[in-house]
Design a protein around this motif. Structure first.
Motif, PDB file in Angstrom:
ATOM      1  N   UNK A 196      -0.132  53.916 -10.180  1.00 39.93           N
ATOM      2  CA  UNK A 196      -0.737  52.598 -10.275  1.00 39.93           C
ATOM      3  C   UNK A 196      -1.566  52.363  -9.003  1.00 39.93           C
ATOM      4  N   UNK A 197      -2.560  51.499  -9.082  1.00 37.29           N
ATOM      5  CA  UNK A 197      -3.434  51.265  -7.928  1.00 37.29           C
ATOM      6  C   UNK A 197      -2.878  50.235  -6.941  1.00 37.29           C
ATOM      7  N   UNK A 198      -1.723  49.675  -7.242  1.00 36.11           N
ATOM      8  CA  UNK A 198      -1.173  48.611  -6.408  1.00 36.11           C
ATOM      9  C   UNK A 198      -0.993  48.983  -4.955  1.00 36.11           C
ATOM     10  N   UNK A 199      -0.521  50.200  -4.675  1.00 39.01           N
ATOM     11  CA  UNK A 199      -0.277  50.603  -3.286  1.00 39.01           C
ATOM     12  C   UNK A 199      -1.563  50.584  -2.482  1.00 39.01           C
ATOM     13  N   UNK A 200      -2.636  51.119  -3.065  1.00 42.08           N
ATOM     14  CA  UNK A 200      -3.934  51.130  -2.389  1.00 42.08           C
ATOM     15  C   UNK A 200      -4.430  49.708  -2.163  1.00 42.08           C
ATOM     16  N   UNK A 201      -4.335  48.874  -3.191  1.00 38.94           N
ATOM     17  CA  UNK A 201      -4.847  47.506  -3.080  1.00 38.94           C
ATOM     18  C   UNK A 201      -4.059  46.701  -2.044  1.00 38.94           C
ATOM     19  N   UNK A 202      -2.740  46.910  -2.016  1.00 37.48           N
ATOM     20  CA  UNK A 202      -1.918  46.207  -1.025  1.00 37.48           C
ATOM     21  C   UNK A 202      -2.305  46.596   0.396  1.00 37.48           C
ATOM     22  N   UNK A 219      -5.070  47.904   1.501  1.00 39.82           N
ATOM     23  CA  UNK A 219      -6.415  47.438   1.832  1.00 39.82           C
ATOM     24  C   UNK A 219      -6.424  45.944   2.134  1.00 39.82           C
ATOM     25  N   UNK A 220      -5.744  45.163   1.303  1.00 38.02           N
ATOM     26  CA  UNK A 220      -5.742  43.717   1.485  1.00 38.02           C
ATOM     27  C   UNK A 220      -5.008  43.306   2.757  1.00 38.02           C
ATOM     28  N   UNK A 221      -3.932  44.039   3.069  1.00 35.13           N
ATOM     29  CA  UNK A 221      -3.161  43.715   4.274  1.00 35.13           C
ATOM     30  C   UNK A 221      -3.807  44.291   5.531  1.00 35.13           C
ATOM     31  N   UNK A 222      -4.737  45.254   5.354  1.00 32.06           N
ATOM     32  CA  UNK A 222      -5.372  45.879   6.507  1.00 32.06           C
ATOM     33  C   UNK A 222      -4.447  46.809   7.258  1.00 32.06           C
ATOM     34  N   UNK A 223      -3.605  47.550   6.504  1.00 26.88           N
ATOM     35  CA  UNK A 223      -2.632  48.450   7.120  1.00 26.88           C
ATOM     36  C   UNK A 223      -2.781  49.858   6.547  1.00 26.88           C
ATOM     37  N   UNK A 268      12.789  64.979   2.944  1.00 31.39           N
ATOM     38  CA  UNK A 268      11.995  63.770   3.175  1.00 31.39           C
ATOM     39  C   UNK A 268      10.740  64.186   3.933  1.00 31.39           C
ATOM     40  N   UNK A 269       9.605  64.153   3.250  1.00 31.75           N
ATOM     41  CA  UNK A 269       8.364  64.658   3.823  1.00 31.75           C
ATOM     42  C   UNK A 269       7.297  63.561   3.831  1.00 31.75           C
ATOM     43  N   UNK A 270       6.772  63.272   5.006  1.00 30.60           N
ATOM     44  CA  UNK A 270       5.801  62.189   5.179  1.00 30.60           C
ATOM     45  C   UNK A 270       4.441  62.781   5.530  1.00 30.60           C
ATOM     46  N   UNK A 271       3.395  62.239   4.906  1.00 30.20           N
ATOM     47  CA  UNK A 271       2.046  62.717   5.162  1.00 30.20           C
ATOM     48  C   UNK A 271       1.295  61.829   6.134  1.00 30.20           C
ATOM     49  N   UNK A 272       0.134  62.294   6.537  1.00 29.63           N
ATOM     50  CA  UNK A 272      -0.709  61.519   7.449  1.00 29.63           C
ATOM     51  C   UNK A 272      -1.186  60.240   6.767  1.00 29.63           C
ATOM     52  N   UNK A 273      -1.286  59.149   7.507  1.00 28.85           N
ATOM     53  CA  UNK A 273      -1.734  57.878   6.923  1.00 28.85           C
ATOM     54  C   UNK A 273      -3.133  57.983   6.334  1.00 28.85           C
ATOM     55  N   UNK A 274      -3.347  57.273   5.248  1.00 27.87           N
ATOM     56  CA  UNK A 274      -4.657  57.190   4.621  1.00 27.87           C
ATOM     57  C   UNK A 274      -5.236  55.815   4.930  1.00 27.87           C
ATOM     58  N   UNK A 275      -6.456  55.796   5.423  1.00 32.55           N
ATOM     59  CA  UNK A 275      -7.136  54.529   5.674  1.00 32.55           C
ATOM     60  C   UNK A 275      -7.905  54.164   4.411  1.00 32.55           C
ATOM     61  N   UNK A 276      -7.523  53.102   3.750  1.00 34.36           N
ATOM     62  CA  UNK A 276      -8.156  52.719   2.487  1.00 34.36           C
ATOM     63  C   UNK A 276      -8.895  51.394   2.639  1.00 34.36           C
ATOM     64  N   UNK A 277      -9.938  51.247   1.852  1.00 28.25           N
ATOM     65  CA  UNK A 277     -10.755  50.036   1.922  1.00 28.25           C
ATOM     66  C   UNK A 277     -10.550  49.132   0.714  1.00 28.25           C
ATOM     67  N   UNK A 278     -10.085  49.713  -0.391  1.00 34.00           N
ATOM     68  CA  UNK A 278      -9.927  48.934  -1.604  1.00 34.00           C
ATOM     69  C   UNK A 278     -11.217  48.771  -2.387  1.00 34.00           C
ATOM     70  N   UNK A 279     -12.316  49.344  -1.882  1.00 29.52           N
ATOM     71  CA  UNK A 279     -13.597  49.210  -2.580  1.00 29.52           C
ATOM     72  C   UNK A 279     -13.596  49.967  -3.905  1.00 29.52           C
ATOM     73  N   UNK A 280     -12.865  51.076  -3.940  1.00 28.58           N
ATOM     74  CA  UNK A 280     -12.715  51.857  -5.174  1.00 28.58           C
ATOM     75  C   UNK A 280     -11.249  52.257  -5.288  1.00 28.58           C
ATOM     76  N   UNK A 281     -10.388  51.340  -5.764  1.00 33.06           N
ATOM     77  CA  UNK A 281      -8.947  51.620  -5.818  1.00 33.06           C
ATOM     78  C   UNK A 281      -8.598  52.852  -6.649  1.00 33.06           C
TER      79      UNK A 281
END
Length: 252
Positions: free
Chosen positions: A130-136, A138-142, A173-186
Motif C-alpha cells: 500500500x502507498x500509505x507508508x510513503x505518503x506518511x 512524505x507528509x511528516x517530512x521524515x 532483523x534486517x534494516x535498510x538504508x533510509x529512503x528520502x521520499x517526496x510523495x510526489x509519485x507515491x
C-alpha cells in the motif's frame, strides 16, 4: 511521551528469549535514527512480527509505535498494554484517523512501525505494498526505513501449526538504508520501497542458519514449498470471502 510499561516489557522479553535459547541475526540497525521521527516499513510474515520488529530499534535506544488493528486495542487484556505502549489503533472504518495519528507521531519525533503489505504474506515474499507508508513519511517530512523480519513464521503464521515457545529459534532483523521520499509519485516511491525490502528479504533467507530448500516456511523462489505470490493471493481471496460469508450469517 512517557513510557513505563514498554521499556520494562522489552527487558522481560529479552530475558525470556535468552532463557529459551533464541538467537538473533541483526544487520543495518545503525540506520534507525537515534533522534527524530521516521516511518519503519516492515514485511509481514507472522502474527507476532511486531513483538520482534521493535528490537531492531534497541541499539539506537528507540521505541517503535506500531500501527495495529483496532481489535487488539478493544481486547480486555491486550488493549491496556497496546495503549500503554502508545501504539496506534487502526480502525478500517476510519482509516484517515489512524493515518493522521501516525503522521503526527512521526512529526513529533516518534518512530512509527507499519506493515505496508497490510496482511500476512502466505508466500513469505514481499506482496504488493500500500502507498500509505510513503505518503506518511512524505507528509511528516521524515525518512522511510525499509526492514525485513525472518524466522517469525516458524512461531505463528497462517495455515501452519504454531510454536509460540520459540525455543532454539533464530530470528533475523534486517534494516535498510533510509529512503528520502517526496510523495510526489507515491506509486513509484512505493515500488522503490518494495525493491529495497525484497533485497533485504533475499539477504535474510540466504544468511538464515537453516537451508530454505524444501521448507514450507521458505519462498518457492528460494527452493521452498510456500505458495507463489499468485497462489497466495488466491488463498487470501478465499479467506476474505469466507469471512464475509460468516459476517453475513451472523447478521442474518
Amino acid at each position: 511521551m512517557r513510557d513505563y510499561t514498554y521499556p520494562a516489557t522489552i527487558v522481560t522479553a529479552k530475558t525470556l528469549f535468552k532463557v529459551l535459547g533464541m538467537k538473533f541475526q541483526m544487520s543495518g540497525t545503525e540506520h534507525i535514527p537515534r533522534t527524530g521521527g521516521a516511518i519503519l516499513a516492515a514485511n509481514h510474515i507472522s502474527y507476532v512480527d511486531f513483538i520482534f520488529d521493535g528490537l531492531a530499534a534497541q541499539p539506537s535506544g528507540r521505541l517503535v509505535r506500531f500501527m495495529a488493528k483496532k481489535d487488539a486495542f478493544d481486547h480486555k487484556v491486550s488493549g491496556p498494554i497496546m495503549r500503554s505502549f502508545h501504539h496506534i489503533s487502526v480502525d478500517r472504518d476510519n482509516g484517515q484517523q489512524s493515518y493522521d495519528d501516525a503522521v503526527e507521531y512521526a512529526r513529533s519525533g516518534e518512530i512509527v512501525g507499519i506493515f505496508p503489505e497490510a496482511t500476512i504474506s502466505r508466500a513469505f515474499e514481499i506482496k504488493d505494498l500500500k502507498t500509505g507508508a510513503v505518503r506518511m513519511a512524505a507528509e511528516a517530512g521524515v525518512p522511510l526505513i525499509p526492514m525485513v523480519t525472518w524466522g517469525t513464521q516458524l512461531l505463528k503464521t497462517k495455515d501452519h501449526p504454531s510454536d509460540l515457545t520459540g525455543r532454539g529459534k533464530t530470528i533475523g532483523l534486517h534494516v535498510g538504508a533510509p529512503l528520502e521520499v517526496t510523495g510526489e509519485d507515491p506509486v513509484a516511491e512505493t515500488k522503490l520501497l518494495r525493491e529495497a525490502m525484497s533485497t533485504l528479504l533475499d539477504r535474510a533467507v540466504l544468511e538464515y542458519p537453516l537451508s530454505p530448500v524444501g521448507q514450507w516456511w521458505a519462498p518457492a523462489r528460494h527452493g521452498g514449498t510456500a505458495p507463489s505470490l499468485e497462489e497466495a493471493a488466491r488463498l487470501d481471496e478465499e479467506e476474505y470471502a469466507a469471512r464475509a460469508a460468516r459476517r453475513t450469517e451472523r447478521s442474518a
